[in-house]
Write a protein that holds these residues in place. Sequence first.
Motif, mmCIF file in Angstrom:
data_model
loop_
_atom_site.group_PDB
_atom_site.id
_atom_site.type_symbol
_atom_site.label_atom_id
_atom_site.label_comp_id
_atom_site.label_asym_id
_atom_site.label_seq_id
_atom_site.Cartn_x
_atom_site.Cartn_y
_atom_site.Cartn_z
ATOM 1 N N HIS A 28 14.801 -23.912 23.725
ATOM 2 C CA HIS A 28 15.708 -24.125 24.856
ATOM 3 C C HIS A 28 15.704 -25.592 25.312
ATOM 4 O O HIS A 28 15.801 -25.884 26.501
ATOM 5 N N ILE A 29 15.635 -26.498 24.375
ATOM 6 C CA ILE A 29 15.597 -27.923 24.714
ATOM 7 C C ILE A 29 16.874 -28.371 25.419
ATOM 8 O O ILE A 29 16.826 -29.176 26.347
ATOM 9 N N GLU A 30 18.011 -27.830 25.009
ATOM 10 C CA GLU A 30 19.272 -28.215 25.669
ATOM 11 C C GLU A 30 19.243 -27.852 27.149
ATOM 12 O O GLU A 30 19.726 -28.615 27.985
ATOM 13 N N LYS A 33 16.938 -30.342 28.928
ATOM 14 C CA LYS A 33 17.654 -31.609 29.126
ATOM 15 C C LYS A 33 18.691 -31.490 30.237
ATOM 16 O O LYS A 33 18.829 -32.401 31.059
ATOM 17 N N ALA A 34 19.401 -30.373 30.298
ATOM 18 C CA ALA A 34 20.404 -30.170 31.348
ATOM 19 C C ALA A 34 19.741 -30.169 32.725
ATOM 20 O O ALA A 34 20.236 -30.805 33.661
ATOM 21 N N LYS A 35 18.615 -29.470 32.866
ATOM 22 C CA LYS A 35 17.904 -29.418 34.147
ATOM 23 C C LYS A 35 17.458 -30.819 34.582
ATOM 24 O O LYS A 35 17.465 -31.148 35.768
ATOM 25 N N LEU A 36 17.092 -31.643 33.605
ATOM 26 C CA LEU A 36 16.642 -33.005 33.901
ATOM 27 C C LEU A 36 17.802 -33.983 34.099
ATOM 28 O O LEU A 36 17.583 -35.160 34.363
ATOM 29 N N ARG A 138 23.000 -21.369 31.777
ATOM 30 C CA ARG A 138 24.107 -21.736 30.868
ATOM 31 C C ARG A 138 24.225 -23.255 30.824
ATOM 32 O O ARG A 138 24.155 -23.910 31.841
ATOM 33 N N VAL A 139 24.427 -23.770 29.632
ATOM 34 C CA VAL A 139 24.604 -25.219 29.474
ATOM 35 C C VAL A 139 26.059 -25.512 29.221
ATOM 36 O O VAL A 139 26.748 -24.821 28.548
#
Length: 139
Positions: A28-30, A33-36, A138-139
């Motif tokens: 769940h790296i994407e 990254k989205a959270k960051l 959701r990204v």
Amino acid sequence: SGTWIKQSTGNSWKSWSGFAFEALCHKHIEQIKAKLGLAVIHTEVSAWRAKDEAQIDLLIDRADHCINLCEMKFYDGEFTVDKSYAQELQRKAQVFREKTKTRKSIFTTIVTTFGVKENEYKISRIQSVVVLDDLFARV
């Protein structure tokens, strides 16, 4: 009867839980990254290790000349950063900087199940926190 409860408090279960959580995070790296706030910044991700000196669960090397050093911690409640762990995080960042000779800004990120308890060590060492629920956004 009671086998699961007995096993769930043992060291082997705790170790397995940590590895399983780390594997989940890597899938769940994407979302991390989205959270960051890094969804639109070019990044390269990897784990990093300097023999027996230091290991970093996930590096997010960013095009904006910053690097997130991500530590993944499975815990059954809020994770607490104590003095010893804060020193360990500082040591890992120092070893990483020395070995890679990077001049980029380094930000420490904790990815954990239920967040990090607010205290002086968290405030001084942790720049961002990602929780389990963030991995399923959701990204």
